[in-house]
Scaffold this active site. Structure first.
Site: not given
Length: 431
Positions: A197, A159, A126, A147
């Site tokens: 994120n 991702e 992540s 991800h």
């Protein structure tokens, strides 16, 4: 990528780790008719993980989403063992262990040794450095970040993180297989926090600043949920666990940043979120429904006062503006640096991975609808009020607003590279 980039045929996948993420990823491949082999270092963990997968399929049978015969066929595509040698014939191996770089480096060394030379090696990370992971292999051109979002068998977003040496063929193959396993895939360059994120960091930081300044968690959550998000920031933080960042800071000896002071103080008092029934909210046993936690209000008052804040009434409009503008402004920087290729990619990330209301089209589309001149003026206003650089308007936003444009024109390639190099050095410290 050139349109004629060749794509590898993925006939079999390997998964390292049988936990929540590994099991969910394995289901994605099996559901698409692709045989998948799971390995784990522990027989009990592996048995437990396979049991969870089978229960998920039993649940689908019970709901009429598949027949018992279909369940047997799909579940039969999943095999398992404890030995890396059993991955020798997979075309893609996806590591899905917890976020520890040293552990992932050891796993990739083993994968590089045991998996056939032309196979792709992917990390379900992540936010860790994909280039660092690739550097321990003899095939950095075959290494990529994948991800997945939890639960991986349900969440659509993927991702795909392109490392510095990731080849066109590797990237094209992963994007192709993502369609087969029914994911909405978006490419991100290898930069701290990737796309989602990194934006989430600023969004939650501003929600926490609003808490320091005088708003309460339920008010902030209600304002954001009224805007259309599935879950407000404090319900989300309780769900994820308040102790993740707190434990990392304790281990490193780092001081709590201003926006994390209240959350860290709650953790000091054993309030970790849903996992132990108390965080920003209180939770009844067996329920995820948030209940008020009036006992926290004395903590909010204390931490605000200690950090020089006089708590004040904050309107729902200011709450929504500040949280959503933080997303938009960070998204503009991500776009200008080339971490994301286009604004629509950022919108796909936030709709499919973070619960942004689809009817608003994503944060960047929402900014276009507001008018980028309006966005810039609002950012300037909140920058003046708070002094917080999260509201210092992105250069790209200012440029587009001045020219009456929308998020559609990408900056020149050389400009993006220069900005990315600067951003990676300056942003990395936040993650």
């Amino acid at each position: 990528m050139p349109k004629d980039t060749p794509v590898m045929d993925i006939k079999k996948a390997g998964i390292i780790g049988s936990g929540t993420m590994g099991g969910g990823i394995a289901m994605c491949f099996a559901n698409a008719g692709i045989p998948v082999h799971i390995i784990d270092q522990d027989a009990d963990n592996l048995k437990r993980g396979l049991s969870v997968i089978e229960k998920n399929y039993d649940f689908m049978v019970g709901r009429g989403r598949m027949t018992p015969e279909q369940k047997d066929m799909v579940f039969g595509l999943i095999t398992s063992s404890l030995d890396y040698k059993d991955l020798h014939d997979v075309d893609i191996a996806i590591e899905a262990v917890y976020e520890n770089l040293d552990l992932k480096l050891e796993i990739f060394k083993s994968l590089d040794e045991h998996v056939q030379d032309n196979a792709i090696l992917a990390s379900n990370t992540s936010g860790l450095d994909v280039d660092a992971i690739a550097s321990v292999t003899k095939r950095p051109n075959k290494v990529v970040g994948t991800h997945f979002f939890s639960p991986a068998n349900i969440m659509r977003l993927l991702e795909v993180v392109r490392g510095e040496q990731t080849s066109h063929e590797t990237l094209a193959t992963v994007m192709n297989i993502s369609k087969r396993i029914k994911k909405a895939a978006v490419v991100s360059l290898n930069a701290p926090g990737f796309i989602g994120n990194r934006m989430l960091f600023n969004y939650t930081a501003q929600a926490n600043m609003l808490l320091l300044e005088g708003a309460l968690p339920h008010q902030i959550d209600q304002a954001i949920e009224s805007f259309g998000l599935n879950m407000g920031p404090f319900r989300m933080m309780d769900l994820v666990g308040l102790d993740l960042g707190w434990r990392a800071r304790k281990l490193s000896g780092a001081e709590s940043p201003l926006h994390a002071k209240i959350g860290d103080h709650l953790c000091d008092n054993d309030r970790f979120g849903q996992k132990n029934g108390k965080g920003y909210y209180n939770y009844s046993e067996g329920s995820r429904a948030p209940n008020p936690a009036p006992e926290n209000e004395a903590i909010y008052e204390k931490i605000s006062s200690e950090n020089g804040f006089t708590r004040r009434e904050i309107s729902d409009e200011e709450i929504t503006d500040r949280c959503i503008l933080a997303l938009i402004n960070e998204g503009a920087d991500i776009l200008s640096e080339g971490v994301a290729q286009r604004a629509a990619d950022i919108d796909v990330v936030y709709i499919n991975g973070y619960g942004f209301p689809i009817w608003r089209g994503g944060p960047m589309h929402h900014a276009n609808a507001m008018g980028l001149d309006v966005v810039v003026e609002k950012l300037k206003k909140y920058h003046e009020i708070t002094g917080n650089n999260a509201y210092k308007p992105s250069e790209l936003l200012i440029k587009l607003a001045k020219n009456g444009e929308k998020f559609s024109e990408a900056p020149l390639e050389e400009e993006r590279k220069e900005k990315l190099n600067f951003a990676m050095s300056s942003v990395a410290g936040n993650f």
